[in-house]
Scaffold this motif. Structure first.
Motif, PDB file in Angstrom:
ATOM      1  N   ARG A  36       0.851  -1.189   0.000  1.00 22.02           N
ATOM      2  CA  ARG A  36       0.000   0.000   0.000  1.00 22.02           C
ATOM      3  C   ARG A  36       0.886   1.239   0.000  1.00 22.02           C
ATOM      4  NH1 ARG A  36      -5.189   1.510   1.592  1.00 22.02           N
ATOM      5  NH2 ARG A  36      -5.316   3.611   2.440  1.00 22.02           N
ATOM      6  N   ASN A  37       0.693   2.087  -0.987  1.00 24.35           N
ATOM      7  CA  ASN A  37       1.518   3.285  -1.136  1.00 24.35           C
ATOM      8  C   ASN A  37       0.688   4.303  -1.891  1.00 24.35           C
ATOM      9  OD1 ASN A  37       3.577   5.071  -1.201  1.00 24.35           O
ATOM     10  ND2 ASN A  37       5.048   3.732  -2.224  1.00 24.35           N
ATOM     11  N   ASP A  38      -0.234   4.929  -1.187  1.00 27.47           N
ATOM     12  CA  ASP A  38      -1.282   5.693  -1.847  1.00 27.47           C
ATOM     13  C   ASP A  38      -0.807   7.027  -2.390  1.00 27.47           C
ATOM     14  OD1 ASP A  38      -2.784   3.663  -1.042  1.00 27.47           O
ATOM     15  OD2 ASP A  38      -4.154   4.799   0.239  1.00 27.47           O
ATOM     16  N   SER A  66      -3.108  10.462   2.212  1.00 27.71           N
ATOM     17  CA  SER A  66      -3.966   9.374   1.753  1.00 27.71           C
ATOM     18  C   SER A  66      -5.380   9.893   1.649  1.00 27.71           C
ATOM     19  CB  SER A  66      -3.915   8.191   2.724  1.00 27.71           C
ATOM     20  OG  SER A  66      -4.397   8.583   3.985  1.00 27.71           O
ATOM     21  N   GLU A  71     -11.676   5.286  -1.570  1.00 29.35           N
ATOM     22  CA  GLU A  71     -11.504   3.897  -1.160  1.00 29.35           C
ATOM     23  C   GLU A  71     -12.575   3.025  -1.802  1.00 29.35           C
ATOM     24  OE1 GLU A  71      -9.205   2.276   0.806  1.00 29.35           O
ATOM     25  OE2 GLU A  71      -8.110   4.115   0.502  1.00 29.35           O
ATOM     26  N   GLN A  87      -5.349  -3.328  -9.247  1.00 31.58           N
ATOM     27  CA  GLN A  87      -4.253  -2.441  -8.901  1.00 31.58           C
ATOM     28  C   GLN A  87      -4.388  -1.130  -9.667  1.00 31.58           C
ATOM     29  OE1 GLN A  87      -2.240  -2.622  -6.598  1.00 31.58           O
ATOM     30  NE2 GLN A  87      -1.990  -4.775  -6.042  1.00 31.58           N
ATOM     31  N   ARG A  90      -2.343   4.898  -8.611  1.00 33.43           N
ATOM     32  CA  ARG A  90      -2.325   5.646  -7.353  1.00 33.43           C
ATOM     33  C   ARG A  90      -1.673   4.840  -6.236  1.00 33.43           C
ATOM     34  NH1 ARG A  90      -6.163   6.075  -3.097  1.00 33.43           N
ATOM     35  NH2 ARG A  90      -7.549   4.692  -4.245  1.00 33.43           N
ATOM     36  N   ARG A  91      -1.887   3.518  -6.222  1.00 36.13           N
ATOM     37  CA  ARG A  91      -1.354   2.670  -5.155  1.00 36.13           C
ATOM     38  C   ARG A  91      -0.041   1.985  -5.538  1.00 36.13           C
ATOM     39  NH1 ARG A  91      -5.065   0.540  -1.098  1.00 36.13           N
ATOM     40  NH2 ARG A  91      -6.935   1.810  -1.054  1.00 36.13           N
ATOM     41  N   ASP A 483      -7.873  -3.167   3.906  1.00 33.60           N
ATOM     42  CA  ASP A 483      -6.666  -3.021   4.709  1.00 33.60           C
ATOM     43  C   ASP A 483      -6.817  -3.855   5.976  1.00 33.60           C
ATOM     44  OD1 ASP A 483      -5.511  -1.191   2.978  1.00 33.60           O
ATOM     45  OD2 ASP A 483      -6.599   0.477   3.890  1.00 33.60           O
TER      46      ASP A 483
END
Length: 555
Positions: A36-38, A66, A71, A87, A90-91, A483
């Motif tokens: 996760r790397n928003d 974030s 979401e 995927q 953005r992430r 998450d």
């Protein structure tokens, strides 16, 4: 968040032993999951300049935070297979973009319009996808299909490259490799960061989803970014065929925004919920209409399909406006709505023109259109009834054109409907507008479209509403939709994490968790009964370094 073992080796748990494998042995060509790397979906209202300096500031600001607004959530009653979690750019880890070559399948209907509307969220997101990749060090190959001519402009690849150079403030260079059936020379990136491939509409292999052509398109490519949602219902070499040849396949910002709107449209979180339905071809859209009837509190017909509803209700309709073979489908829909106590509205009056004297215009009730007259738009009584219904709603979607003939010059109904929707959107009503004609009607009448959710691709949305999988979506990498609350799952979430894929009844997982309390264990299993058994065992054992997931939360 729990971390994978930080040393040079990765701990891998299997059914037979607990072994150390060099990390290079675990690498694979296709990546299906990323940390996760928003990056926040950009707010197109904040950035007024498209210069590289302004972009750098905007991107740096966006990716620091974030966003909960975008979401993805599972909604009630919709199968995840129809619209799986995928995927997104953005992430995707930003550090993985540096030095990579990204193939961006852009939407020509958005970026090659005669005028790029700066108010359009779609335009901003589509351009932002390209700028985002460049800002974080990727080289970009642009690919799409487009009409050869719009108005007086001949859209050669060179012309399109100039359009992009102006919009992006980066030099865009054309590449001619496809015509000669040769792999793209990545050495061309020494002169520029963006290459534009030839018009894909000139290649029959594109529509045929030719594997060799797809491999040619993706030669030298590391990451495939699909940002052409309007083609997600089609199987093309540039949207589906290229996926197996790229190690990562993700959705661009425009594509992700469109999927988010679909998910939001299908949710039952706001009531009353009404659907304004334009256009024709009721037979082909019967399944989609049943879906809308199952979600909404009211169906409001404003296009050609309204005549099929009226005909099924036994009202007089000009024969030329009755869709052949649609009566059974319309009757089934009406009965379905009645059984679920869903309101169906149809126009009560029409603006009509005399067939041989188009300048003569009169208003007639829907059940009393004289011979020799043709309806061209909904009348004032119809607009009044629709307005009365919509103002009571918390959620509204408008899909399909109001006009009964595309050549009609009358836009009374569309303009009144647009004004009314813009007005109620200023309050608590959530408005989603679907289809190019409906979106253009909104943009033409309203000076501010920020309060409205707009999805230009009507065809893809209709396919989704029918319950069909969208090939362009399915071709992208899957993503974990939720998450995990690592603090709740493990007593010490900072411990290294060991993942057991296909952990069965969990006996081996439980045994290792008892022996190695310095590690956290995560079991993945598709069999719900085995997962239940393992969870019960976890609770009885009191183990605090074990956790198990089943396929109800995995896509």
């Amino acid at each position: 968040m729990a971390q994978v073992h930080s040393h040079s080796e990765v701990l891998l748990l299997n059914k037979f032993s607990f072994c150390n494998f060099p990390s290079k042995l675990l690498q694979r060509k296709r990546s299906c999951s990323f940390t996760r790397n928003d990056a926040v979906l950009p707010d197109h209202r904040r950035v007024q300049s498209s210069s590289p300096v302004a972009l750098k500031v905007a991107v740096a600001d966006d990716v620091k935070k974030s966003s909960n607004d975008t979401e993805d959530h599972i909604w009630d009653g919709i199968e995840s297979d129809v619209l799986p979690h995928i995927q997104t750019l953005r992430r995707f880890p930003k550090v993985e973009l540096a030095g990579k070559v990204a193939l961006v399948r852009f939407d020509s209907t958005i970026l090659l319009n005669q005028e790029l509307d700066p108010r359009s969220r779609s335009v901003f997101n589509a351009l932002f996808t390209i700028k985002y990749l460049l800002e974080f060090g990727a080289k970009v190959i642009l690919a799409s299909d487009w009409s050869n001519k719009i108005n007086s402009n001949v859209l050669s690849a060179e012309y399109v490259a100039d359009v992009f150079s102006s919009a992006l403030k980066y030099q865009v260079v054309t590449a001619k490799s496809l015509s000669y059936k040769i792999s793209l020379d990545v050495g061309a990136f020494k002169k520029t960061d963006i290459l534009l491939l030839e018009n894909l509409s000139e290649f029959k292999e594109e529509v045929a989803n030719c594997s060799k052509f797809a491999q040619l398109l993706s030669s030298g490519v590391d990451i495939f970014v699909n940002d052409s949602f309007s083609l997600s219902h089609k199987i093309l070499a540039s949207t589906v065929g290229v996926a197996p040849f790229c190690y990562a396949c993700v959705a661009g910002f425009h594509f992700e925004e469109s999927l988010f709107q679909l998910r939001k449209m299908a949710k039952l979180d706001e009531k009353p919920y009404a659907a304004i339905i334009g256009g024709g071809n009721l037979c082909n859209k019967a399944a989609a209409l049943h879906f809308l009837a199952s979600r909404c509190d009211g169906l409001i017909f404003v296009g050609l399909m309204s005549f099929q509803i009226m005909h099924a209700l036994g009202l007089p309709v000009p024969p030329e406006l009755v869709e052949k073979g649609a009566n059974d489908a319309a009757s089934d829909l009406i009965q379905f709505a009645r059984d679920k106590h869903i309101t169906i509205l149809y126009p009560k009056d029409f603006w009509c023109t005399k067939i041989h004297h188009p300048n003569q215009v009169e208003i007639f009730p829907s059940h009393g259109i004289p011979d020799g007259w043709e309806p061209v738009d909904i009348g004032p009584r119809s607009v009044e009834e629709i307005t009365s219904t919509i103002t009571k709603c918390k959620k509204v979607i408008w899909v399909g054109p109001v006009k009964f003939r595309f050549s009609s010059q009358y836009s009374y109904g569309a303009s009144k409907l647009t004004g009314m929707l813009c007005k109620v959107s200023q309050g608590t009503c959530n408005i989603t507008v679907i289809g190019s004609m409906a979106c253009k009607a909104i943009a033409k009448v309203s000076s501010s479209i920020f309060g409205l959710n707009m999805v230009e691709s009507g065809s893809a949305v209709w396919e989704f509403l029918k319950g069909r999988m969208l090939p362009g979506v399915s071709a992208l990498d899957r993503a974990f939709p939720f998450d995990i609350d690592w603090s709740a799952a493990y007593h010490d979430p900072a411990q290294p994490l060991v993942v057991d894929i296909g952990s069965g009844n969990g006996l081996f997982l439980l045994g290792m968790a008892r022996k190695r309390k310095d590690l956290n264990f995560l079991g993945l299993e598709v069999n719900g009964k085995l997962v239940t058994h393992c969870r019960d065992s976890l609770q009885l054992s009191g183990i605090t370094n074990g956790y198990k997931l089943d396929d109800t939360v995995l896509t």
